[in-house]
Design an enzyme around this catalytic site. Structure first.
Site, PDB file in Angstrom:
ATOM      1  N   THR A 120      -8.649  -5.891   4.356  1.00  0.00           N
ATOM      2  CA  THR A 120      -8.601  -4.932   3.245  1.00  0.00           C
ATOM      3  C   THR A 120      -9.613  -5.430   2.227  1.00  0.00           C
ATOM      4  O   THR A 120      -9.524  -6.574   1.791  1.00  0.00           O
ATOM      5  CB  THR A 120      -7.196  -4.904   2.604  1.00  0.00           C
ATOM      6  OG1 THR A 120      -6.223  -4.635   3.619  1.00  0.00           O
ATOM      7  CG2 THR A 120      -7.105  -3.846   1.516  1.00  0.00           C
ATOM      8  N   GLU A 133     -10.122   3.788   4.243  1.00  0.00           N
ATOM      9  CA  GLU A 133      -9.291   4.549   3.329  1.00  0.00           C
ATOM     10  C   GLU A 133      -9.778   4.204   1.929  1.00  0.00           C
ATOM     11  O   GLU A 133      -9.703   3.052   1.510  1.00  0.00           O
ATOM     12  CB  GLU A 133      -7.802   4.222   3.513  1.00  0.00           C
ATOM     13  CG  GLU A 133      -7.286   4.713   4.871  1.00  0.00           C
ATOM     14  CD  GLU A 133      -5.773   4.656   5.039  1.00  0.00           C
ATOM     15  OE1 GLU A 133      -5.112   3.922   4.284  1.00  0.00           O
ATOM     16  OE2 GLU A 133      -5.269   5.372   5.926  1.00  0.00           O
ATOM     17  N   GLN A 176      -3.123   2.019  15.223  1.00  0.00           N
ATOM     18  CA  GLN A 176      -2.087   2.514  14.297  1.00  0.00           C
ATOM     19  C   GLN A 176      -1.204   3.586  14.955  1.00  0.00           C
ATOM     20  O   GLN A 176       0.021   3.559  14.834  1.00  0.00           O
ATOM     21  CB  GLN A 176      -2.770   3.083  13.054  1.00  0.00           C
ATOM     22  CG  GLN A 176      -1.820   3.598  11.976  1.00  0.00           C
ATOM     23  CD  GLN A 176      -2.569   4.288  10.815  1.00  0.00           C
ATOM     24  OE1 GLN A 176      -3.798   4.282  10.759  1.00  0.00           O
ATOM     25  NE2 GLN A 176      -1.818   4.863   9.900  1.00  0.00           N
ATOM     26  N   LYS A 214      -3.962  -2.207  10.453  1.00  0.00           N
ATOM     27  CA  LYS A 214      -4.499  -2.314   9.098  1.00  0.00           C
ATOM     28  C   LYS A 214      -4.635  -3.759   8.599  1.00  0.00           C
ATOM     29  O   LYS A 214      -5.391  -4.014   7.660  1.00  0.00           O
ATOM     30  CB  LYS A 214      -3.613  -1.547   8.113  1.00  0.00           C
ATOM     31  CG  LYS A 214      -3.782  -0.039   8.238  1.00  0.00           C
ATOM     32  CD  LYS A 214      -2.699   0.687   7.466  1.00  0.00           C
ATOM     33  CE  LYS A 214      -2.894   2.197   7.514  1.00  0.00           C
ATOM     34  NZ  LYS A 214      -3.963   2.667   6.638  1.00  0.00           N
ATOM     35  N   GLU A 239      -9.374   3.868  -1.750  1.00  0.00           N
ATOM     36  CA  GLU A 239      -8.175   3.728  -2.568  1.00  0.00           C
ATOM     37  C   GLU A 239      -8.499   3.041  -3.885  1.00  0.00           C
ATOM     38  O   GLU A 239      -9.601   2.534  -4.094  1.00  0.00           O
ATOM     39  CB  GLU A 239      -7.120   2.889  -1.813  1.00  0.00           C
ATOM     40  CG  GLU A 239      -6.804   3.425  -0.415  1.00  0.00           C
ATOM     41  CD  GLU A 239      -5.531   2.852   0.180  1.00  0.00           C
ATOM     42  OE1 GLU A 239      -4.757   2.218  -0.564  1.00  0.00           O
ATOM     43  OE2 GLU A 239      -5.322   3.046   1.403  1.00  0.00           O
ATOM     44  N   HIS A 270      -3.746  13.949   1.108  1.00  0.00           N
ATOM     45  CA  HIS A 270      -3.914  13.018   2.231  1.00  0.00           C
ATOM     46  C   HIS A 270      -2.694  13.056   3.156  1.00  0.00           C
ATOM     47  O   HIS A 270      -2.830  13.178   4.374  1.00  0.00           O
ATOM     48  CB  HIS A 270      -4.153  11.596   1.722  1.00  0.00           C
ATOM     49  CG  HIS A 270      -4.148  10.564   2.814  1.00  0.00           C
ATOM     50  ND1 HIS A 270      -5.165  10.468   3.741  1.00  0.00           N
ATOM     51  CD2 HIS A 270      -3.245   9.610   3.140  1.00  0.00           C
ATOM     52  CE1 HIS A 270      -4.889   9.480   4.583  1.00  0.00           C
ATOM     53  NE2 HIS A 270      -3.730   8.946   4.246  1.00  0.00           N
ATOM     54  N   ASP A 273      -8.950   0.254   2.487  1.00  0.00           N
ATOM     55  CA  ASP A 273      -7.913  -0.133   3.448  1.00  0.00           C
ATOM     56  C   ASP A 273      -8.417   0.226   4.853  1.00  0.00           C
ATOM     57  O   ASP A 273      -8.075   1.270   5.405  1.00  0.00           O
ATOM     58  CB  ASP A 273      -6.616   0.619   3.098  1.00  0.00           C
ATOM     59  CG  ASP A 273      -5.501   0.359   4.085  1.00  0.00           C
ATOM     60  OD1 ASP A 273      -5.520  -0.687   4.750  1.00  0.00           O
ATOM     61  OD2 ASP A 273      -4.603   1.226   4.185  1.00  0.00           O
ATOM     62  N   ASP A 300       0.849  -1.190   0.000  1.00  0.00           N
ATOM     63  CA  ASP A 300       0.000   0.000   0.000  1.00  0.00           C
ATOM     64  C   ASP A 300       0.883   1.238   0.000  1.00  0.00           C
ATOM     65  O   ASP A 300       1.801   1.349   0.811  1.00  0.00           O
ATOM     66  CB  ASP A 300      -0.907  -0.002   1.237  1.00  0.00           C
ATOM     67  CG  ASP A 300      -2.034   1.018   1.111  1.00  0.00           C
ATOM     68  OD1 ASP A 300      -2.343   1.431  -0.022  1.00  0.00           O
ATOM     69  OD2 ASP A 300      -2.595   1.395   2.154  1.00  0.00           O
ATOM     70  N   GLU A 356      -9.623  12.270   8.224  1.00  0.00           N
ATOM     71  CA  GLU A 356      -9.531  13.621   7.665  1.00  0.00           C
ATOM     72  C   GLU A 356     -10.885  14.328   7.668  1.00  0.00           C
ATOM     73  O   GLU A 356     -10.970  15.522   7.934  1.00  0.00           O
ATOM     74  CB  GLU A 356      -9.008  13.570   6.229  1.00  0.00           C
ATOM     75  CG  GLU A 356      -7.596  13.065   6.091  1.00  0.00           C
ATOM     76  CD  GLU A 356      -7.323  12.600   4.668  1.00  0.00           C
ATOM     77  OE1 GLU A 356      -7.610  11.418   4.370  1.00  0.00           O
ATOM     78  OE2 GLU A 356      -6.873  13.418   3.863  1.00  0.00           O
ATOM     79  N   ARG A 377      -7.361   3.564  13.765  1.00  0.00           N
ATOM     80  CA  ARG A 377      -6.432   4.688  13.987  1.00  0.00           C
ATOM     81  C   ARG A 377      -5.788   4.666  15.366  1.00  0.00           C
ATOM     82  O   ARG A 377      -4.644   5.136  15.531  1.00  0.00           O
ATOM     83  CB  ARG A 377      -7.177   6.018  13.806  1.00  0.00           C
ATOM     84  CG  ARG A 377      -7.772   6.219  12.436  1.00  0.00           C
ATOM     85  CD  ARG A 377      -6.749   6.183  11.349  1.00  0.00           C
ATOM     86  NE  ARG A 377      -7.364   6.379  10.037  1.00  0.00           N
ATOM     87  CZ  ARG A 377      -6.732   6.117   8.892  1.00  0.00           C
ATOM     88  NH1 ARG A 377      -5.482   5.658   8.885  1.00  0.00           N
ATOM     89  NH2 ARG A 377      -7.341   6.309   7.742  1.00  0.00           N
TER      90      ARG A 377
HETATM   91 MN    MN Z   1      -3.949   2.852   2.963  1.00  0.00          MN
END
Ligand code: MN
Length: 400
Positions: free
Chosen positions: A250, A192, A233, A246, A194, A124, A226, A117, A351, A230
């Protein structure tokens, strides 16, 4: 390039799209199909009747044998397939093998080998830098010189529709306390949005893939979510990067859109400063004009534009192999979260809620049990309309 198949002409799954997937019907073995309109074309019996050299790849339970064939075969299969669904003369041969989507179960389209990834969106990366390290430069010094990435977990890549179980793990002790880390279900479960790139052709150990050879090695694209915890992480990622925050899941779309369906979607990316090193093919930074929609419980909460990315897909592949690392059919690399410059274009709740400090409409910050997230993708098609990529759907289940 319009299809004679009922309802397909002018739709976002017309003859200019034709993504591949793996489907099964009651009591039958899974095999390869192509989507046209609201049908799956069962390719194995059609290819066998027409005595295609490679007909056996369609009887496989994954796309990996098709991926292994390489660009010339991918292109000739596509030409054949477009002819089948657009030439009225083929109706008699093809129609008996059109299966309504409602009658099939879509499976994991390919066995994922290595999964990488990236972190290729300037907006971002800047937003995350500001949220996680508010007193420092948002971008670390390497960011504009190489596409930053990490190796993820291929074995936990799951197809659209697979429920996502809220992960448990360690998080740092609450601010202002002297206690050690806590353990429990993630309280900051996120997405996420993607785009994923599916590698076909094998490359040789020790031989990098040049950016110019991208289309010889990449078969197509998938939508990709993804999922990210948080809190887990934030505590674990220094100094080696994402790990358990993560690797629990996925999600990818059940449909793989062949690169050939995206010919009309290539566009110049916003630009790179400073100019990257020669192996990253400066000046050849072509991206894809793909629109993404993030849908939470039926409401569109964001519209990230893939065309605003900083690093191109070809640059990511060139960087991924520049040290001589080889690839195998089914390897997957993803773009990193797609975020545009506007607040309504951010591809993660981290975000969208600015680290949880600015809740979104309805007071939402991170994901709750029972939430359903759908990622939708569309791109300009070869016939002047828009084609859809496969949706990526996931519902959050409580921690176990
Ligand atoms: Mn990602």
């Amino acid at each position: 390039m319009t299809s004679w198949v009922d309802g397909a002409g002018g739709s976002s799954y017309d003859a200019d799209n034709l993504p591949y997937g793996v489907f099964s019907r009651d009591g039958e073995e899974p095999r390869v199909g192509a989507r046209i309109g609201e049908y799956v074309l069962d390719l194995a019996p059609v290819a066998a009747t027409e005595m295609l050299d490679v007909h056996a790849v369609f009887g496989e339970p994954t796309l990996n044998e098709l991926l292994r064939q390489g660009r010339p075969v991918w292109d000739s299969i596509r030409t054949w397939l477009v002819g089948l669904v657009s030439d009225e003369a083929e109706r008699g041969l093809v129609e008996p093998h059109l299966v309504p989507l409602a009658e099939v179960e879509l499976r994991m389209p390919f066995t994922v080998g290595d999964y990488v990834d990236f972190y290729a969106s300037l907006d971002h990366a800047s937003n995350v830098g500001r949220i996680f390290r508010p007193d420092q430069e948002p971008l670390l010094p390497n960011w504009r010189h190489l596409p930053v990435g990490y190796h993820g977990r291929g074995g936990t890549v799951v197809p659209s529709g697979t429920p996502v179980i809220r992960p448990s793990g360690q998080r740092r002790s609450p601010a202002g306390t002297e206690a050690g880390p806590e353990f429990g279900p993630s309280t900051r479960l996120d997405i996420e949005a993607e785009l994923g790139f599916v590698i076909g052709d094998r490359s040789v150990l020790g031989s990098p893939i040049a950016a110019d050879d991208f289309a010889d090695h990449v078969f197509g694209v998938v939508g990709l979510n993804d999922w990210s915890a948080r809190d887990i992480q934030a505590w674990e990622y220094v100094p080696l990067g994402p790990f358990l925050g993560k690797s629990f899941a996925t999600s990818i779309s059940a449909w793989v859109t062949p690169l050939a369906a995206l010919d009309a979607a290539w566009t110049d990316l916003p630009g790179q400063d400073p100019e990257p090193l020669p192996y990253l093919a400066p000046g050849a930074t072509r991206g894809l004009d793909i629109d993404v929609e993030v849908v939470l419980n039926g409401e569109v909460v964001s519209r990230p534009p893939y065309r605003t990315m900083y690093w191109s897909p070809a640059q990511m592949l060139a960087h991924l192999t520049v040290n001589g690392a080889s690839t195998r059919p089914g390897d997957l690399f993803a773009s990193g979260t797609i975020s545009g410059p506007e607040p309504g274009q951010r591809g993660s709740f981290l975000e969208l809620s600015w680290g949880g400090k600015e809740p979104m409409a309805g007071g939402r910050t991170f994901l709750e049990d029972g939430d359903e997230v759908v990622l939708r993708y569309s791109a300009p098609g070869a016939s002047g309309g828009r084609i859809a990529l496969g949706d990526v759907v996931g519902t959050v289940e409580p921690a176990r």
